[in-house]
Design a protein around this motif. Sequence first.
Motif, PDB file in Angstrom:
ATOM      1  N   LYS A   1      -8.872  -8.255  -8.407  1.00 25.14           N
ATOM      2  CA  LYS A   1      -8.843  -7.528  -7.133  1.00 25.14           C
ATOM      3  C   LYS A   1      -7.810  -8.199  -6.229  1.00 25.14           C
ATOM      4  O   LYS A   1      -7.823  -9.433  -6.089  1.00 25.14           O
ATOM      5  CB  LYS A   1     -10.236  -7.622  -6.500  1.00 25.14           C
ATOM      6  CG  LYS A   1     -10.529  -6.591  -5.453  1.00 25.14           C
ATOM      7  CD  LYS A   1     -11.934  -6.797  -4.907  1.00 25.14           C
ATOM      8  CE  LYS A   1     -12.918  -5.901  -5.620  1.00 25.14           C
ATOM      9  NZ  LYS A   1     -13.565  -4.932  -4.742  1.00 25.14           N
TER      10      LYS A   1
ATOM     11  N   THR B   1      -5.819  -8.186  -2.423  1.00 22.41           N
ATOM     12  CA  THR B   1      -5.686  -7.655  -1.066  1.00 22.41           C
ATOM     13  C   THR B   1      -4.238  -7.788  -0.623  1.00 22.41           C
ATOM     14  O   THR B   1      -3.701  -8.888  -0.587  1.00 22.41           O
ATOM     15  CB  THR B   1      -6.612  -8.404  -0.089  1.00 22.41           C
ATOM     16  OG1 THR B   1      -7.961  -8.204  -0.518  1.00 22.41           O
ATOM     17  CG2 THR B   1      -6.461  -7.865   1.329  1.00 22.41           C
TER      18      THR B   1
ATOM     19  N   GLU C   1      -2.297  -7.870   2.309  1.00 26.57           N
ATOM     20  CA  GLU C   1      -2.645  -8.030   3.726  1.00 26.57           C
ATOM     21  C   GLU C   1      -1.781  -7.182   4.648  1.00 26.57           C
ATOM     22  O   GLU C   1      -2.255  -6.664   5.652  1.00 26.57           O
ATOM     23  CB  GLU C   1      -2.510  -9.498   4.127  1.00 26.57           C
ATOM     24  CG  GLU C   1      -3.452 -10.402   3.373  1.00 26.57           C
ATOM     25  CD  GLU C   1      -2.856 -11.777   3.196  1.00 26.57           C
ATOM     26  OE1 GLU C   1      -3.192 -12.665   4.001  1.00 26.57           O
ATOM     27  OE2 GLU C   1      -2.047 -11.963   2.277  1.00 26.57           O
TER      28      GLU C   1
ATOM     29  N   ASN D   1      -3.448  -4.010   4.739  1.00 26.89           N
ATOM     30  CA  ASN D   1      -4.895  -4.006   4.916  1.00 26.89           C
ATOM     31  C   ASN D   1      -5.563  -3.207   3.797  1.00 26.89           C
ATOM     32  O   ASN D   1      -6.433  -2.378   4.032  1.00 26.89           O
ATOM     33  CB  ASN D   1      -5.247  -3.407   6.288  1.00 26.89           C
ATOM     34  CG  ASN D   1      -6.686  -3.655   6.663  1.00 26.89           C
ATOM     35  OD1 ASN D   1      -7.276  -4.645   6.216  1.00 26.89           O
ATOM     36  ND2 ASN D   1      -7.262  -2.775   7.456  1.00 26.89           N
ATOM     37  N   ARG D   2      -5.108  -3.459   2.573  1.00 22.29           N
ATOM     38  CA  ARG D   2      -5.549  -2.645   1.444  1.00 22.29           C
ATOM     39  C   ARG D   2      -5.945  -3.548   0.272  1.00 22.29           C
ATOM     40  O   ARG D   2      -5.194  -4.459  -0.095  1.00 22.29           O
ATOM     41  CB  ARG D   2      -4.396  -1.733   1.022  1.00 22.29           C
ATOM     42  CG  ARG D   2      -4.529  -1.102  -0.344  1.00 22.29           C
ATOM     43  CD  ARG D   2      -5.495   0.065  -0.348  1.00 22.29           C
ATOM     44  NE  ARG D   2      -5.790   0.472  -1.707  1.00 22.29           N
ATOM     45  CZ  ARG D   2      -6.437   1.583  -2.035  1.00 22.29           C
ATOM     46  NH1 ARG D   2      -6.851   2.397  -1.104  1.00 22.29           N
ATOM     47  NH2 ARG D   2      -6.694   1.872  -3.286  1.00 22.29           N
ATOM     48  N   THR D   3      -7.117  -3.295  -0.280  1.00 23.84           N
ATOM     49  CA  THR D   3      -7.540  -4.033  -1.463  1.00 23.84           C
ATOM     50  C   THR D   3      -7.435  -3.117  -2.681  1.00 23.84           C
ATOM     51  O   THR D   3      -7.887  -1.969  -2.644  1.00 23.84           O
ATOM     52  CB  THR D   3      -8.984  -4.544  -1.289  1.00 23.84           C
ATOM     53  OG1 THR D   3      -8.991  -5.438  -0.169  1.00 23.84           O
ATOM     54  CG2 THR D   3      -9.437  -5.306  -2.523  1.00 23.84           C
TER      55      THR D   3
ATOM     56  N   ASP E   1      -8.187  -2.499  -6.668  1.00 23.62           N
ATOM     57  CA  ASP E   1      -9.077  -2.922  -7.759  1.00 23.62           C
ATOM     58  C   ASP E   1      -8.285  -3.256  -9.023  1.00 23.62           C
ATOM     59  O   ASP E   1      -7.195  -2.728  -9.225  1.00 23.62           O
ATOM     60  CB  ASP E   1     -10.069  -1.800  -8.081  1.00 23.62           C
ATOM     61  CG  ASP E   1     -11.164  -1.704  -7.035  1.00 23.62           C
ATOM     62  OD1 ASP E   1     -11.483  -2.751  -6.425  1.00 23.62           O
ATOM     63  OD2 ASP E   1     -11.667  -0.595  -6.799  1.00 23.62           O
TER      64      ASP E   1
ATOM     65  N   ASP F   1       5.810  -7.569  -0.346  1.00 22.61           N
ATOM     66  CA  ASP F   1       4.380  -7.854  -0.511  1.00 22.61           C
ATOM     67  C   ASP F   1       4.152  -9.371  -0.532  1.00 22.61           C
ATOM     68  O   ASP F   1       4.109  -9.987  -1.587  1.00 22.61           O
ATOM     69  CB  ASP F   1       3.883  -7.201  -1.803  1.00 22.61           C
ATOM     70  CG  ASP F   1       2.398  -7.458  -2.046  1.00 22.61           C
ATOM     71  OD1 ASP F   1       1.722  -8.018  -1.144  1.00 22.61           O
ATOM     72  OD2 ASP F   1       1.932  -7.113  -3.134  1.00 22.61           O
TER      73      ASP F   1
ATOM     74  N   SER G   1       1.578 -11.006   0.043  1.00 22.37           N
ATOM     75  CA  SER G   1       0.283 -11.439  -0.511  1.00 22.37           C
ATOM     76  C   SER G   1       0.381 -11.792  -1.993  1.00 22.37           C
ATOM     77  O   SER G   1      -0.476 -12.489  -2.519  1.00 22.37           O
ATOM     78  CB  SER G   1      -0.771 -10.346  -0.328  1.00 22.37           C
ATOM     79  OG  SER G   1      -0.976 -10.095   1.035  1.00 22.37           O
TER      80      SER G   1
END
Length: 310
Positions: free
Chosen positions: A130, A132, A134, A137-139, A141, A205, A207
Amino acid sequence: MRNLNSDRREFFRALAGGAAGLSLSWPLFGQAPATPIQATKLTEKLVLFSGDGGNIAVLIGEDGLFMVDGGFAERSGELLNSISSLDSHPVRLLFNTHWHMDHVGANVALGKAGVKIMANENVKKWLSRKVTMEAFNRTVDPLPAEGLPTVPFTKGGSLMFGKNIVQYTHVDPAHTDSDAFLFFTGHNVIHSGDLFFNGFYPVIDYSTGGWIGGMVAGAEAMLKVGDAKTRIVPGHGPLASKDDLKATRDMLDAVYQRLDPLYKQGRTVDEAIAAAPTKDFDDKWGKGMMAPAVFARVAYTSIQRHYAAV
Ligand SMILES: [Zn+2]
């Protein structure tokens, strides 16, 4: 069962108005409303499919197809139909330019059918868990096991597909830490993945390892491949020339050169945005997926994260 259309709407709603105050233009992401999938022949045996998430390239070999990226999962059936209406041979090999969901949407369908999936090793890492994002603001799967890459690589290399030589190259963290671009030597075409957004500010990205300095280096690595006539399938946006890529590299480098000293002075993100580091570029580059202030925020945060990690 998950409602994929609803998931997609939520994803783009998150992109459009996430915690970072993003303002994205949906049509440029090829979504909502869904744009038709269009096929454009780049050469007799190399075809660009656009309109479904990131741009897709399909190389037609003697007895099968080599596919680069696969759009969104909920449109994979439509995409695979349009590919098979162009050439009836099966897909033999799928390549993921990086892990993002608008590029790996055909993984599960093709993986279930036994198609090999090739990608930098970090693609499998991110798709297995999983994540995220940031900035949005989206996780996201993890993918089911059938959709995970089966042919991981570290740095890159070259492969023969039919009579075609395809070079593939992983670069240091740039858009993510899982990026690779491809060069179809006999066709003189590069597929850049999201190392290149043609005509507008790129998503970075942070994150999953992305940062603006890496985007500059990634553009420079691709500028060294091929020649002045090499055409480039960007991750997003229209088919590009080397001059388009050079213009993007120069814009990204200028923004980076302005943000880097601010970071070294210890400025906050809000102070960096207040310095208007993209002001003279916004007319040309700021009307796409990333609004100027959003891009400045993401780019500056990416520098903070990069230096914190090294
Ligand atoms: Zn991406």
